[in-house]
Design a protein around this motif. Structure first.
Motif, PDB file in Angstrom:
ATOM      1  N   GLY A  49       2.904 -22.030  23.882  1.00 52.57           N
ATOM      2  CA  GLY A  49       3.910 -20.973  23.770  1.00 52.57           C
ATOM      3  C   GLY A  49       4.877 -21.004  24.934  1.00 52.57           C
ATOM      4  O   GLY A  49       6.091 -20.794  24.768  1.00 52.57           O
ATOM      5  N   ARG A  50       4.344 -21.289  26.104  1.00 58.37           N
ATOM      6  CA  ARG A  50       5.203 -21.387  27.291  1.00 58.37           C
ATOM      7  C   ARG A  50       6.158 -22.568  27.171  1.00 58.37           C
ATOM      8  O   ARG A  50       7.339 -22.465  27.528  1.00 58.37           O
ATOM      9  CB  ARG A  50       4.323 -21.529  28.533  1.00 58.37           C
ATOM     10  CG  ARG A  50       5.080 -21.567  29.839  1.00 58.37           C
ATOM     11  CD  ARG A  50       4.104 -21.464  30.989  1.00 58.37           C
ATOM     12  NE  ARG A  50       4.789 -21.518  32.262  1.00 58.37           N
ATOM     13  CZ  ARG A  50       4.200 -21.279  33.432  1.00 58.37           C
ATOM     14  NH1 ARG A  50       2.917 -20.944  33.469  1.00 58.37           N
ATOM     15  NH2 ARG A  50       4.885 -21.364  34.559  1.00 58.37           N
ATOM     16  N   TRP A  51       5.664 -23.680  26.676  1.00 61.82           N
ATOM     17  CA  TRP A  51       6.522 -24.864  26.468  1.00 61.82           C
ATOM     18  C   TRP A  51       7.665 -24.540  25.503  1.00 61.82           C
ATOM     19  O   TRP A  51       8.825 -24.844  25.782  1.00 61.82           O
ATOM     20  CB  TRP A  51       5.664 -26.008  25.933  1.00 61.82           C
ATOM     21  CG  TRP A  51       6.395 -27.270  25.604  1.00 61.82           C
ATOM     22  CD1 TRP A  51       7.186 -27.498  24.512  1.00 61.82           C
ATOM     23  CD2 TRP A  51       6.415 -28.488  26.356  1.00 61.82           C
ATOM     24  NE1 TRP A  51       7.683 -28.778  24.532  1.00 61.82           N
ATOM     25  CE2 TRP A  51       7.227 -29.405  25.648  1.00 61.82           C
ATOM     26  CE3 TRP A  51       5.813 -28.899  27.538  1.00 61.82           C
ATOM     27  CZ2 TRP A  51       7.435 -30.705  26.093  1.00 61.82           C
ATOM     28  CZ3 TRP A  51       6.031 -30.196  27.985  1.00 61.82           C
ATOM     29  CH2 TRP A  51       6.834 -31.085  27.283  1.00 61.82           C
ATOM     30  N   LEU A  52       7.357 -23.913  24.376  1.00 62.28           N
ATOM     31  CA  LEU A  52       8.387 -23.599  23.389  1.00 62.28           C
ATOM     32  C   LEU A  52       9.354 -22.543  23.913  1.00 62.28           C
ATOM     33  O   LEU A  52      10.559 -22.617  23.651  1.00 62.28           O
ATOM     34  CB  LEU A  52       7.735 -23.144  22.091  1.00 62.28           C
ATOM     35  CG  LEU A  52       6.853 -24.192  21.404  1.00 62.28           C
ATOM     36  CD1 LEU A  52       6.162 -23.612  20.184  1.00 62.28           C
ATOM     37  CD2 LEU A  52       7.667 -25.434  21.019  1.00 62.28           C
ATOM     38  N   ASP A  53       8.844 -21.578  24.680  1.00 62.02           N
ATOM     39  CA  ASP A  53       9.739 -20.617  25.323  1.00 62.02           C
ATOM     40  C   ASP A  53      10.680 -21.326  26.293  1.00 62.02           C
ATOM     41  O   ASP A  53      11.870 -20.987  26.386  1.00 62.02           O
ATOM     42  CB  ASP A  53       8.928 -19.565  26.087  1.00 62.02           C
ATOM     43  CG  ASP A  53       8.262 -18.544  25.180  1.00 62.02           C
ATOM     44  OD1 ASP A  53       8.656 -18.459  23.988  1.00 62.02           O
ATOM     45  OD2 ASP A  53       7.359 -17.836  25.652  1.00 62.02           O
ATOM     46  N   ALA A  54      10.148 -22.302  27.021  1.00 57.97           N
ATOM     47  CA  ALA A  54      10.984 -23.061  27.952  1.00 57.97           C
ATOM     48  C   ALA A  54      12.109 -23.767  27.211  1.00 57.97           C
ATOM     49  O   ALA A  54      13.258 -23.794  27.684  1.00 57.97           O
ATOM     50  CB  ALA A  54      10.126 -24.073  28.713  1.00 57.97           C
ATOM     51  N   MET A  55      11.830 -24.309  26.060  1.00 60.81           N
ATOM     52  CA  MET A  55      12.864 -25.006  25.294  1.00 60.81           C
ATOM     53  C   MET A  55      13.919 -24.028  24.777  1.00 60.81           C
ATOM     54  O   MET A  55      15.115 -24.351  24.748  1.00 60.81           O
ATOM     55  CB  MET A  55      12.233 -25.794  24.151  1.00 60.81           C
ATOM     56  CG  MET A  55      11.312 -26.915  24.617  1.00 60.81           C
ATOM     57  SD  MET A  55      10.754 -27.998  23.280  1.00 60.81           S
ATOM     58  CE  MET A  55      12.231 -28.948  22.966  1.00 60.81           C
ATOM     59  N   ARG A  56      13.495 -22.840  24.377  1.00 65.74           N
ATOM     60  CA  ARG A  56      14.467 -21.843  23.937  1.00 65.74           C
ATOM     61  C   ARG A  56      15.353 -21.397  25.102  1.00 65.74           C
ATOM     62  O   ARG A  56      16.575 -21.240  24.945  1.00 65.74           O
ATOM     63  CB  ARG A  56      13.738 -20.655  23.315  1.00 65.74           C
ATOM     64  CG  ARG A  56      13.227 -20.934  21.904  1.00 65.74           C
ATOM     65  CD  ARG A  56      12.632 -19.698  21.262  1.00 65.74           C
ATOM     66  NE  ARG A  56      11.269 -19.463  21.727  1.00 65.74           N
ATOM     67  CZ  ARG A  56      10.180 -19.905  21.114  1.00 65.74           C
ATOM     68  NH1 ARG A  56      10.296 -20.603  19.986  1.00 65.74           N
ATOM     69  NH2 ARG A  56       8.977 -19.639  21.587  1.00 65.74           N
ATOM     70  N   LEU A  57      14.741 -21.190  26.257  1.00 67.45           N
ATOM     71  CA  LEU A  57      15.531 -20.833  27.435  1.00 67.45           C
ATOM     72  C   LEU A  57      16.465 -21.975  27.839  1.00 67.45           C
ATOM     73  O   LEU A  57      17.598 -21.743  28.276  1.00 67.45           O
ATOM     74  CB  LEU A  57      14.597 -20.490  28.599  1.00 67.45           C
ATOM     75  CG  LEU A  57      13.845 -19.163  28.495  1.00 67.45           C
ATOM     76  CD1 LEU A  57      12.858 -19.037  29.643  1.00 67.45           C
ATOM     77  CD2 LEU A  57      14.810 -17.986  28.487  1.00 67.45           C
ATOM     78  N   LEU A  58      15.995 -23.202  27.698  1.00 69.27           N
ATOM     79  CA  LEU A  58      16.829 -24.364  28.003  1.00 69.27           C
ATOM     80  C   LEU A  58      18.064 -24.389  27.116  1.00 69.27           C
ATOM     81  O   LEU A  58      19.184 -24.598  27.598  1.00 69.27           O
ATOM     82  CB  LEU A  58      16.021 -25.645  27.837  1.00 69.27           C
ATOM     83  CG  LEU A  58      16.786 -26.953  27.957  1.00 69.27           C
ATOM     84  CD1 LEU A  58      17.406 -27.095  29.340  1.00 69.27           C
ATOM     85  CD2 LEU A  58      15.866 -28.147  27.660  1.00 69.27           C
ATOM     86  N   ASP A  59      17.889 -24.193  25.825  1.00 69.19           N
ATOM     87  CA  ASP A  59      19.032 -24.210  24.919  1.00 69.19           C
ATOM     88  C   ASP A  59      20.029 -23.111  25.278  1.00 69.19           C
ATOM     89  O   ASP A  59      21.244 -23.336  25.259  1.00 69.19           O
ATOM     90  CB  ASP A  59      18.552 -24.046  23.475  1.00 69.19           C
ATOM     91  CG  ASP A  59      19.608 -24.457  22.467  1.00 69.19           C
ATOM     92  OD1 ASP A  59      19.816 -25.681  22.297  1.00 69.19           O
ATOM     93  OD2 ASP A  59      20.265 -23.568  21.880  1.00 69.19           O
ATOM     94  N   ALA A  60      19.519 -21.934  25.637  1.00 70.75           N
ATOM     95  CA  ALA A  60      20.402 -20.839  26.020  1.00 70.75           C
ATOM     96  C   ALA A  60      21.146 -21.156  27.305  1.00 70.75           C
ATOM     97  O   ALA A  60      22.338 -20.836  27.458  1.00 70.75           O
ATOM     98  CB  ALA A  60      19.591 -19.550  26.182  1.00 70.75           C
ATOM     99  N   LEU A  61      20.473 -21.793  28.277  1.00 73.12           N
ATOM    100  CA  LEU A  61      21.125 -22.196  29.525  1.00 73.12           C
ATOM    101  C   LEU A  61      22.243 -23.194  29.249  1.00 73.12           C
ATOM    102  O   LEU A  61      23.369 -23.057  29.740  1.00 73.12           O
ATOM    103  CB  LEU A  61      20.089 -22.814  30.461  1.00 73.12           C
ATOM    104  CG  LEU A  61      20.625 -23.480  31.735  1.00 73.12           C
ATOM    105  CD1 LEU A  61      21.177 -22.439  32.697  1.00 73.12           C
ATOM    106  CD2 LEU A  61      19.532 -24.312  32.416  1.00 73.12           C
ATOM    107  N   LEU A  62      21.951 -24.205  28.468  1.00 73.84           N
ATOM    108  CA  LEU A  62      22.939 -25.238  28.172  1.00 73.84           C
ATOM    109  C   LEU A  62      24.143 -24.672  27.433  1.00 73.84           C
ATOM    110  O   LEU A  62      25.275 -25.147  27.590  1.00 73.84           O
ATOM    111  CB  LEU A  62      22.298 -26.349  27.345  1.00 73.84           C
ATOM    112  CG  LEU A  62      21.141 -27.104  28.018  1.00 73.84           C
ATOM    113  CD1 LEU A  62      20.425 -27.976  26.999  1.00 73.84           C
ATOM    114  CD2 LEU A  62      21.632 -27.932  29.189  1.00 73.84           C
ATOM    115  N   ALA A  63      23.925 -23.651  26.634  1.00 67.22           N
ATOM    116  CA  ALA A  63      25.011 -23.066  25.841  1.00 67.22           C
ATOM    117  C   ALA A  63      26.045 -22.351  26.703  1.00 67.22           C
ATOM    118  O   ALA A  63      27.135 -22.020  26.210  1.00 67.22           O
ATOM    119  CB  ALA A  63      24.439 -22.094  24.813  1.00 67.22           C
ATOM    120  N   THR A  64      25.743 -22.123  27.992  1.00 68.77           N
ATOM    121  CA  THR A  64      26.674 -21.394  28.850  1.00 68.77           C
ATOM    122  C   THR A  64      27.791 -22.266  29.417  1.00 68.77           C
ATOM    123  O   THR A  64      28.690 -21.747  30.088  1.00 68.77           O
ATOM    124  CB  THR A  64      25.925 -20.734  30.028  1.00 68.77           C
ATOM    125  OG1 THR A  64      25.361 -21.755  30.870  1.00 68.77           O
ATOM    126  CG2 THR A  64      24.818 -19.820  29.529  1.00 68.77           C
TER     127      THR A  64
END
Length: 761
Positions: free
Chosen positions: A634-649
């Motif tokens: 779950g932490r890994w998948l949360d990290a990927m979601r946060l990564l996508d949000a970071l990159l989108a900025t």
């Protein structure tokens, strides 16, 4: 280095005109002091490596030396708010060495703050770049700038300083760059790229795109129909490897309107390079022919080239045959009609394998040089130093052939691996052939940061000082430009530094230049980065590790790309640097470069964290620890979601920005690399962390993988069927889904959320 100064030789030029040539390489002003006010002159005498001169020593050039308009226009494009404060002065060149001087205003003008004198357009722009970095304290890089931190009035130097290139060739870009950097870049993208390369002192730029139209015209003369050439020529994203004679026909045909736009773009590129005083390096013709050539021309000695990573290579014509000379004449004629003639041409015989079919490769090389010199007398044949290329028999044959073509032509090897391996002896390996010290820093344009910087700082000055050195240049050879600006900044400076660079000092001052002002937290961050990502040892790699988020899921994965390295530095120390970067004064947020780096370095810290997290996930799986497995995955998948949000900025990390109007060819290049068979060796070779790609390709892969493994832990399944990741990636590549090109969200909030996860117990 004293010996090389006493020899008074600027490498790559021959004998120069004395110590002044070497002495005046401008260094960094003291950026550790308080911010300059608009009225405060810069003490150029504090610049390490530079030579301060009395202001009265200014040269008085004749006005007709050369036209400064192209350099002026470049500055207007790059820094429109300040360009008119820089007076550009043309001075006559005494020899082939590019020189500049930075002084106070050379003429009474209330709006002029600084004057830059140069012996060529390229020298003027290199001088302007050095002034911005080391006297004004800002950077314009690939990517990011800190021009927003400039005062309204540019700072003027209190004493004159001068600089000179210490090598003749300052080569930039890679054969594959137009594929991995984006085959669908706009003219605006290219215009900025060329301006920034000029500002960093480059003077030769490889332009491999647009050659499909040359080949169409050539082989129409040799009996081929348009539809036959359509089947041979790949789509734009794969054309670099077709020119390297590695593959053919992938993802084609290219629509006529795309081909026409490509021709127009290349014309604009080469015209701009010539305006800027930079030499466009075009591909030469080394004998590649379309399928069925021997049937159309009975007796033609065509040598099949076999397979390259699952792709069929194009056939090769024995270049000793008279038919080759006829094709080469057609090639250079049509290339000239389309793009004009040049002074340097890039081509390699039997790149990455292939077979000579019994043809003596030295004699074949002499024929290639003869055809080049027949079409372009005095031109340089540029070869890539990579794997077994160039073969010693090629270099020896061209050096010793005795023909007029060999006497008038030149050879330059742009070395892609000067910073790899335990030893470095290009003099012995290539028999004294002129070469450029070079590096390939980001294979596939992968999302990663870091460089073998200590190897650059050690090997390059030693090669310069070596008696009788064949070192004639530098070669910045990224497989995709626009990544890792610190590495770009450092490497391109080498060509303008006669003294060895002090890496500790360079990185200590880099943050102030990069962000336009001194900040203790940012300086601390860059000290950490200098000790980790930019302190890599040579060994077998010139790049750092890629991101496991991009990998085909495997609990034992150590790289996304099949040939990628494992962790090459201390990830915890790097993460500490990112935390320091985020503690910097919020005033730095006015600098585009700071905003970009916050996204990029936070992205890298999270990718490094994945290498800590994945072994823990595997241990929970092996131990059948269901609760631990669920928490960690779950932490890994949360990290990927946060990564996508970071990159989108940031729009430079958006999939939509990278794709532009590209279709299947652009999408498959960064996932499957085309067909199923090539994917076995090349999948994820161009692994990118881009918003949209993370969410729609990488995240579904890992979610599916973790769910399947959980069924084994719970006992719902006893084993797992092999997943067909190729099929999933290929379906996405063919989907045609559109992606945004506009950034959303706050990069600083997103970065803090990422680091909160990465630092959590």
């Amino acid at each position: 280095m004293a010996e090389s100064f006493e020899r008074r030789k600027v490498l790559g030029y021959g004998v120069a005109t004395g110590a002044a040539v070497l002495a005046g390489v401008v260094g960094a002003a003291d950026l550790g002091r308080p911010r300059m006010t608009p009225a405060e002159p810069v003490d150029a005498g504090t610049a390490p490596g530079g030579t301060a001169e009395p202001m009265a020593a200014r040269l008085e050039p004749p006005p007709e030396a050369f036209d400064t308009t192209p350099a002026r226009q470049a500055l207007r494009r790059l820094l429109p708010a300040h360009a008119e404060q820089i007076d550009l002065v043309a001075v006559p060149a005494r020899d082939e060495v590019d020189r500049y001087r930075i002084t106070g205003p050379s003429r009474p003008a209330p709006d002029v703050a600084v004057a830059i004198e140069g012996t060529s357009t390229a020298a003027l722009l290199a001088g302007a770049g050095w002034y911005l970095k080391y006297l004004a304290g800002v950077t314009v890089s690939l990517p990011g700038d800190s021009l927003g931190q400039l005062p309204e009035r540019l700072p003027a130097p209190s004493t004159a300083v001068s600089g000179a290139a210490v090598v003749q060739h300052r080569f930039a870009l890679n054969d594959t760059e137009n594929g991995y950097a984006g085959a669908y870049r706009t003219w605006a993208d290219w215009q900025r790229l060329l301006d920034v390369l000029a500002l960093h002192g480059c003077n030769e730029v490889l332009v491999p795109l647009g050659q499909d139209e040359v080949y169409r015209r050539v082989f129409a003369e040799f009996g081929y129909q348009p539809e036959e050439l359509d089947a041979w020529l790949p789509a734009p994203a794969y054309q670099p490897w077709w020119l390297l004679a590695n593959l053919q026909g992938v993802a084609g045909p290219t629509p006529p309107e795309v081909r026409a736009a490509g021709v127009s773009l290349v014309r604009d590129i080469v015209a701009r390079l010539r305006e800027l005083g930079l030499a466009p390096v075009l591909p030469g013709y080394a004998g590649m022919v379309p399928p069925g050539f021997a049937r159309r021309h009975p007796g033609a000695p065509v040598v099949p080239q076999g397979d390259w990573d699952g792709y069929q290579r194009p056939d090769w014509l024995d270049t000793r045959d008279p038919l080759y000379a006829r094709i080469a004449e057609s090639f250079y004629r049509h290339q000239d009609e389309l793009y004009g003639s040049g002074t340097a041409y890039k081509m390699d015989l039997l790149h990455e394998g292939g077979t000579s079919g019994g043809v003596p490769i030295g004699a074949a090389a002499v024929a290639v040089m003869t055809a080049l010199q027949t079409a372009r007398p005095g031109a340089t044949w540029v070869m890539l130093g990579w794997q077994d290329n160039p073969r010693r028999e090629v270099l020896d044959a061209v050096r010793a052939c005795g023909l007029a073509a060999c006497r008038t032509g030149r050879v330059l090897v742009v070395d892609g691996i000067s910073d790899r391996g335990d030893t470095f002896d290009r003099e012995g390996q290539w028999g004294g052939t002129a070469y450029a010290f070079g590096t390939i820093t980001n294979f596939g344009g992968r999302s990663l940061l870091g460089a073998n910087a200590p190897t650059w700082a050690d090997r390059y000055p030693k090669a310069l000082a070596r008696p009788g050195s064949a070192l004639a240049g530098t070669a910045w050879l990224p497989e995709a430009s626009g990544h890792d600006p610190a590495a770009f900044e450092l490497f391109t400076e080498l060509a303008w530094r006669a003294d060895p660079v002090d890496l500790a000092d360079w990185f200590d001052r880099y943050a102030a230049r990069r962000y336009g002002r001194r900040d203790d937290a940012a300086a601390q961050a860059w000290q950490a980065f200098a000790r980790t990502a930019y302190a890599l040892a040579p060994g077998p790699f010139s790049q750092a590790q890629d991101s496991l988020f991009c990998a085909w899921p495997d609990l034992s994965a150590t790289a996304a790309a099949p040939d990628g390295p494992g962790m090459r530095y201390d990830g915890a120390a790097f993460q500490d640097g990112v935390l320091a970067l985020l503690r910097a004064d919020p005033a730095l947020r006015a600098a585009d470069a700071y905003r970009y780096d916050v996204v990029d370095f936070t992205r890298q810290a999270l990718a490094n964290h994945a290498r800590v997290l994945l072994p823990r996930i595997k241990a929970a799986y092996v131990g059948r620890d269901l609760a631990g497995y669920r928490e960690l995955t779950g932490r890994w998948l949360d990290a990927m979601r946060l990564l996508d949000a970071l990159l989108a900025t940031d729009e430079r990390f958006l999939l939509g920005t990278w794709l532009r109007s590209g279709g299947y060819d652009a999408r498959s290049l960064i996932t499957t690399w085309g067909g199923r068979k090539p994917a076995a060796a090349l999948h994820n070779y161009g692994a990118r962390e881009l918003a949209g790609l993370v969410a729609d390709v990488y995240l579904p892969r890992w979610r599916r993988h973790f769910a399947a493994y959980e069924t084994v832990i719970t006992g719902a399944a006893t084993d797992l069927a092999a997943a067909d990741w190729y099929a999933a990636d290929d379906a996405w590549a063919r989907s045609g889904t559109g992606y945004p090109t506009t950034a959303t969200g706050d990069p600083f909030a997103a970065a803090n959320a990422v680091l909160a996860l990465a630092t959590a117990p």
